[in-house]
Scaffold this motif. Structure first.
Motif, PDB file in Angstrom:
ATOM      1  N   ALA A   1       0.838  -1.215   0.000  1.00 37.35           N
ATOM      2  CA  ALA A   1       0.000   0.000   0.000  1.00 37.35           C
ATOM      3  C   ALA A   1       0.866   1.255   0.000  1.00 37.35           C
ATOM      4  CB  ALA A   1      -0.927  -0.009   1.215  1.00 37.35           C
ATOM      5  N   ILE A   2       1.941   1.231   0.806  1.00 37.39           N
ATOM      6  CA  ILE A   2       2.842   2.393   0.850  1.00 37.39           C
ATOM      7  C   ILE A   2       3.507   2.585  -0.513  1.00 37.39           C
ATOM      8  CG2 ILE A   2       5.053   3.217   1.811  1.00 37.39           C
ATOM      9  CD1 ILE A   2       2.791   3.645   3.743  1.00 37.39           C
ATOM     10  N   LEU A   3       3.921   1.479  -1.132  1.00 38.08           N
ATOM     11  CA  LEU A   3       4.560   1.590  -2.450  1.00 38.08           C
ATOM     12  C   LEU A   3       3.585   2.168  -3.475  1.00 38.08           C
ATOM     13  CD1 LEU A   3       6.841   1.078  -4.458  1.00 38.08           C
ATOM     14  CD2 LEU A   3       6.019  -1.269  -4.711  1.00 38.08           C
ATOM     15  N   THR A   4       2.342   1.668  -3.471  1.00 43.28           N
ATOM     16  CA  THR A   4       1.330   2.193  -4.398  1.00 43.28           C
ATOM     17  C   THR A   4       1.114   3.679  -4.162  1.00 43.28           C
ATOM     18  OG1 THR A   4       0.235   0.045  -4.234  1.00 43.28           O
ATOM     19  CG2 THR A   4      -1.003   1.794  -5.286  1.00 43.28           C
ATOM     20  N   ALA A   5       1.037   4.067  -2.888  1.00 44.73           N
ATOM     21  CA  ALA A   5       0.804   5.479  -2.557  1.00 44.73           C
ATOM     22  C   ALA A   5       1.996   6.328  -2.973  1.00 44.73           C
ATOM     23  CB  ALA A   5       0.547   5.621  -1.059  1.00 44.73           C
ATOM     24  N   PHE A   6       3.193   5.852  -2.681  1.00 44.28           N
ATOM     25  CA  PHE A   6       4.397   6.616  -3.019  1.00 44.28           C
ATOM     26  C   PHE A   6       4.491   6.827  -4.535  1.00 44.28           C
ATOM     27  CE2 PHE A   6       9.075   6.270  -4.027  1.00 44.28           C
ATOM     28  CZ  PHE A   6       9.346   7.609  -3.795  1.00 44.28           C
ATOM     29  N   LEU A   7       4.255   5.766  -5.300  1.00 41.74           N
ATOM     30  CA  LEU A   7       4.299   5.901  -6.754  1.00 41.74           C
ATOM     31  C   LEU A   7       3.153   6.780  -7.245  1.00 41.74           C
ATOM     32  CD1 LEU A   7       5.296   2.308  -7.916  1.00 41.74           C
ATOM     33  CD2 LEU A   7       6.711   4.348  -7.760  1.00 41.74           C
ATOM     34  N   GLY A   8       1.972   6.627  -6.623  1.00 38.73           N
ATOM     35  CA  GLY A   8       0.820   7.446  -7.003  1.00 38.73           C
ATOM     36  C   GLY A   8       1.117   8.928  -6.845  1.00 38.73           C
ATOM     37  N   TYR A   9       1.659   9.308  -5.689  1.00 33.91           N
ATOM     38  CA  TYR A   9       1.959  10.722  -5.454  1.00 33.91           C
ATOM     39  C   TYR A   9       3.131  11.200  -6.317  1.00 33.91           C
ATOM     40  CZ  TYR A   9      -1.338  11.503  -1.689  1.00 33.91           C
ATOM     41  OH  TYR A   9      -2.486  11.693  -0.982  1.00 33.91           O
ATOM     42  N   SER A  10       4.108  10.323  -6.538  1.00 30.61           N
ATOM     43  CA  SER A  10       5.225  10.703  -7.414  1.00 30.61           C
ATOM     44  C   SER A  10       4.703  11.017  -8.810  1.00 30.61           C
ATOM     45  CB  SER A  10       6.250   9.560  -7.512  1.00 30.61           C
ATOM     46  OG  SER A  10       6.706   9.219  -6.238  1.00 30.61           O
ATOM     47  N   LEU A  11       3.764  10.196  -9.286  1.00 30.48           N
ATOM     48  CA  LEU A  11       3.223  10.412 -10.623  1.00 30.48           C
ATOM     49  C   LEU A  11       2.328  11.654 -10.672  1.00 30.48           C
ATOM     50  CD1 LEU A  11       2.482   6.722 -11.621  1.00 30.48           C
ATOM     51  CD2 LEU A  11       4.378   8.164 -12.343  1.00 30.48           C
ATOM     52  N   VAL A  12       1.686  11.969  -9.550  1.00 33.48           N
ATOM     53  CA  VAL A  12       0.906  13.207  -9.489  1.00 33.48           C
ATOM     54  C   VAL A  12       1.830  14.405  -9.730  1.00 33.48           C
ATOM     55  CG1 VAL A  12      -0.261  14.770  -7.874  1.00 33.48           C
ATOM     56  CG2 VAL A  12      -0.973  12.379  -8.030  1.00 33.48           C
ATOM     57  N   VAL A  13       2.963  14.400  -9.030  1.00 37.76           N
ATOM     58  CA  VAL A  13       3.914  15.512  -9.188  1.00 37.76           C
ATOM     59  C   VAL A  13       4.520  15.487 -10.600  1.00 37.76           C
ATOM     60  CG1 VAL A  13       6.061  16.511  -8.305  1.00 37.76           C
ATOM     61  CG2 VAL A  13       4.380  15.566  -6.716  1.00 37.76           C
ATOM     62  N   PHE A  14       4.792  14.292 -11.100  1.00 37.65           N
ATOM     63  CA  PHE A  14       5.317  14.141 -12.464  1.00 37.65           C
ATOM     64  C   PHE A  14       4.314  14.728 -13.464  1.00 37.65           C
ATOM     65  CE2 PHE A  14       6.130  11.042 -16.120  1.00 37.65           C
ATOM     66  CZ  PHE A  14       7.244  11.735 -16.574  1.00 37.65           C
ATOM     67  N   ALA A  15       3.024  14.391 -13.290  1.00 34.80           N
ATOM     68  CA  ALA A  15       1.988  14.876 -14.204  1.00 34.80           C
ATOM     69  C   ALA A  15       1.828  16.391 -14.102  1.00 34.80           C
ATOM     70  CB  ALA A  15       0.655  14.194 -13.893  1.00 34.80           C
ATOM     71  N   LEU A  16       2.049  16.930 -12.894  1.00 33.96           N
ATOM     72  CA  LEU A  16       1.932  18.380 -12.724  1.00 33.96           C
ATOM     73  C   LEU A  16       2.940  19.134 -13.587  1.00 33.96           C
ATOM     74  CD1 LEU A  16       1.334  19.350  -8.986  1.00 33.96           C
ATOM     75  CD2 LEU A  16      -0.052  19.912 -10.961  1.00 33.96           C
ATOM     76  N   HIS A  17       4.083  18.512 -13.834  1.00 32.47           N
ATOM     77  CA  HIS A  17       5.093  19.154 -14.671  1.00 32.47           C
ATOM     78  C   HIS A  17       4.583  19.366 -16.092  1.00 32.47           C
ATOM     79  CE1 HIS A  17       7.732  18.168 -11.333  1.00 32.47           C
ATOM     80  NE2 HIS A  17       8.617  18.986 -11.861  1.00 32.47           N
ATOM     81  N   TYR A  18       3.674  18.498 -16.536  1.00 36.09           N
ATOM     82  CA  TYR A  18       3.073  18.673 -17.860  1.00 36.09           C
ATOM     83  C   TYR A  18       2.007  19.754 -17.825  1.00 36.09           C
ATOM     84  CZ  TYR A  18       5.197  14.341 -19.580  1.00 36.09           C
ATOM     85  OH  TYR A  18       6.084  13.385 -19.973  1.00 36.09           O
ATOM     86  N   ASP A  19       1.238  19.771 -16.723  1.00 35.81           N
ATOM     87  CA  ASP A  19       0.047  20.616 -16.669  1.00 35.81           C
ATOM     88  C   ASP A  19       0.356  22.069 -16.338  1.00 35.81           C
ATOM     89  OD1 ASP A  19      -2.985  20.509 -16.710  1.00 35.81           O
ATOM     90  OD2 ASP A  19      -2.594  21.539 -14.822  1.00 35.81           O
ATOM     91  N   VAL A  20       1.366  22.276 -15.508  1.00 33.91           N
ATOM     92  CA  VAL A  20       1.684  23.647 -15.098  1.00 33.91           C
ATOM     93  C   VAL A  20       2.433  24.340 -16.236  1.00 33.91           C
ATOM     94  CG1 VAL A  20       2.992  25.003 -13.433  1.00 33.91           C
ATOM     95  CG2 VAL A  20       1.717  23.025 -12.682  1.00 33.91           C
ATOM     96  N   GLY A  21       2.057  25.573 -16.508  1.00 30.52           N
ATOM     97  CA  GLY A  21       2.660  26.307 -17.625  1.00 30.52           C
ATOM     98  C   GLY A  21       4.166  26.401 -17.524  1.00 30.52           C
ATOM     99  N   ARG A  22       4.648  26.750 -16.319  1.00 28.43           N
ATOM    100  CA  ARG A  22       6.098  26.853 -16.118  1.00 28.43           C
ATOM    101  C   ARG A  22       6.511  25.935 -14.959  1.00 28.43           C
ATOM    102  NH1 ARG A  22       7.099  33.298 -16.126  1.00 28.43           N
ATOM    103  NH2 ARG A  22       5.088  33.326 -15.097  1.00 28.43           N
ATOM    104  N   PRO A  23       6.718  24.666 -15.282  1.00 28.24           N
ATOM    105  CA  PRO A  23       6.941  23.678 -14.208  1.00 28.24           C
ATOM    106  C   PRO A  23       8.185  23.937 -13.365  1.00 28.24           C
ATOM    107  CG  PRO A  23       7.338  22.718 -16.376  1.00 28.24           C
ATOM    108  CD  PRO A  23       6.723  24.056 -16.608  1.00 28.24           C
ATOM    109  N   TRP A  24       9.149  24.641 -13.924  1.00 30.83           N
ATOM    110  CA  TRP A  24      10.351  24.908 -13.128  1.00 30.83           C
ATOM    111  C   TRP A  24      10.048  25.857 -11.966  1.00 30.83           C
ATOM    112  CZ3 TRP A  24       9.449  26.128 -18.174  1.00 30.83           C
ATOM    113  CH2 TRP A  24       9.236  27.459 -18.489  1.00 30.83           C
ATOM    114  N   ARG A  25       8.843  26.425 -11.975  1.00 33.43           N
ATOM    115  CA  ARG A  25       8.472  27.313 -10.864  1.00 33.43           C
ATOM    116  C   ARG A  25       7.600  26.601  -9.819  1.00 33.43           C
ATOM    117  NH1 ARG A  25       7.697  33.641 -12.090  1.00 33.43           N
ATOM    118  NH2 ARG A  25       9.755  34.005 -12.950  1.00 33.43           N
TER     119      ARG A  25
END
Lengths: 415, 47
Positions: free
Chosen positions: A90-114
């Motif tokens: 469960a912890i592994l699933t959650a950790f990967l889930g949240y990592s991918l959320v942040v990964f996906a945010l890099h696509y969605d946010v206009g300027r991800p470096w900010r």
């Protein structure tokens, strides 16, 4: 047969071919996204600044990753040690889930470096989104620390592993607090848009709806992930995990059933307090009832029957329906019932490239999960770090797998 | 008329009153559901 021919035979499986195509398409769209901008790959508009990368990758990702805090809270805070073997997956699933959320945010946010700016440069402390961001940021760190003992056991680092394991209870409590805050705050984000969100989905209880449904989603996701793991990673499971599996299945099913019923009733209270009954007779009302009866009441009933009849197969079906129901709910709140008064021509539908990126991100998550679960002690206790105390009359047996297949040789890691 | 509210106070009296009645029904419903879901626990343990 020559080695090259063996390699060719090994690698060219249907799974690898499909994954390869998804990764290639994902890589191509990634290049387009970061060279042509959001307008080059998405159908986002001023009316819909958030598309499926937020609806699916973020809202669904966070809700479905709730299994981490629910399982660890059940085991370490509420003392239900019979669920201990479910904690690491469960912890592994959650950790990967949240990592991918942040990964996906890099696509969605206009300027991800900010992305770090709200925390380190210009904090918007009165914003709900700031709270969500800060909680996700901190919880990702917590999940990483909770997951790290598996990697340290695999690498053979005893001392740092033991130090981190001693922090388990504190990390769990911190994780529960952070999860409670940001799961509900994701719903609170939509409180700002009462005129845009359809009244059947809009409620002053949106934060409560999001939090309670996330618990059901987390429990169901643990069951769903356990089913898939049993099918594909059965050889990586030791006797302790297998012997506790039925208890985990029916225990979690009972919990999910109760949470789903509570969720169903508070949704009814929400409709009552806003007196929105008349909307149920409209088209949106039919869609709302489809979600509420088909993906909340039905799985609650199926879970209840499954627990009474000790039917594990029915539990799995209920888990699948619940997971689909949470995805449907998050899509309804953020897309389908959002801007409900707009004419159909101005409604949002994702481009194929947005969908491709979401599929790409899920595939990356699956690959990383498979890599970690096959290499590290996730479904079994590492022979050098056994914590399980055999019950009375229970024989302590060695795991069935061969140890050298799972533990790297220290010299191969350069230490 | 059934859904006509003349003041905000009227509206809250009506909806809150409905919610209080509903909460009583919900409490009984959850109790019944709990009894249903745990109905065979003892049978399982006896085995």
């Amino acid at each position: 047969m020559s080695t090259a021919a063996e390699m060719k035979k090994t690698w060219l499986t249907p799974f690898n071919i499909i994954v390869g195509i998804i990764l290639l398409v994902g890589g191509f769209v990634t290049i387009l996204r970061f060279t042509k901008g959001l307008a080059g790959v998405t159908n986002l508009t001023d009316n819909y600044p958030w598309g499926i990368w937020i609806s699916f990758d973020l809202l669904c990702g966070v809700a479905l990753a709730a299994g981490g805090f629910t399982t660890s809270a059940a085991c370490y805070v509420f003392g239900l040690k019979r669920f201990h073997s479910a904690v690491r997956p469960a912890i592994l699933t959650a950790f990967l889930g949240y990592s991918l959320v942040v990964f996906a945010l890099h696509y969605d946010v206009g300027r991800p470096w900010r992305l770090p700016y709200p925390f380190f440069v210009q904090s918007g402390t009165t914003s709900v989104l700031f709270e969500v961001g800060l909680c996700v940021f901190l919880y990702l760190i917590v999940l990483f620390v909770e997951w790290v003992p598996s990697a340290l056991e695999w690498l053979g680092f005893k001392k740092p592993r033991n130090v981190i394991v001693r922090m388990t209870l504190a990390l769990t409590i911190f994780g529960v607090v952070l999860s409670t805050m940001h799961q509900s705050s994701l719903g609170a984000l939509y409180l700002i848009a009462p005129s845009k969100l359809h009244p059947l989905w809009y409620s002053m209880f949106l934060p409560l709806f999001f939090f309670v449904s996330a618990i059901a989603a987390g429990l169901s996701m643990v069951l769903f992930e356990g089913t898939l793991s049993h099918h594909y990673l059965h050889d990586k499971m030791d006797k302790v995990y297998l012997s506790e599996h039925d208890g985990v299945t029916f225990g979690f099913a009972k919990g999910a059933a109760v949470v789903l019923v509570v969720y169903f009733f508070i949704k009814i209270v929400g409709i009552t307090l806003d007196n929105n009954w008349h909307y149920l007779l409209t088209g949106y009302g039919a869609w709302f009832l489809f979600e509420l009866l088909g993906f909340v009441a039905l799985p609650a009933f199926l879970y209840a029957i499954a627990v009474r009849e000790r039917n594990a197969c029915l539990v799995r079906w209920a888990a699948v329906i619940t997971v689909l129901g949470i995805i449907l709910n998050r899509f309804n709140v953020s897309l389908v019932a959002f801007n409900w008064q707009l004419p159909p021509a101005q409604k949002y539908f994702p481009s194929w490239m947005e969908i491709a990126i979401s599929v790409f991100i899920v595939t990356v998550g699956l690959l990383v999960f498979r890599f970690i679960a096959t290499k590290m002690p996730i479904f079994y206790e590492h022979p050098d770090f056994k914590e399980h105390v055999p019950h009375e009359g229970e024989e302590e047996e060695a795991p069935e797998f061969v140890e050298h297949e799972l533990k790297p040789h220290p010299q191969s890691l350069g230490h | 008329m059934e859904n006509a509210f003349y003041t905000l106070h009227d509206f809250f009296v009506f909806t809150k009153g409905s919610a209080y009645i509903l909460m009583g029904v919900i409490l009984l419903g959850i109790l019944g559901f709990w009894l249903f879901i745990t109905g065979r626990d003892e049978e399982t343990f006896i085995k």
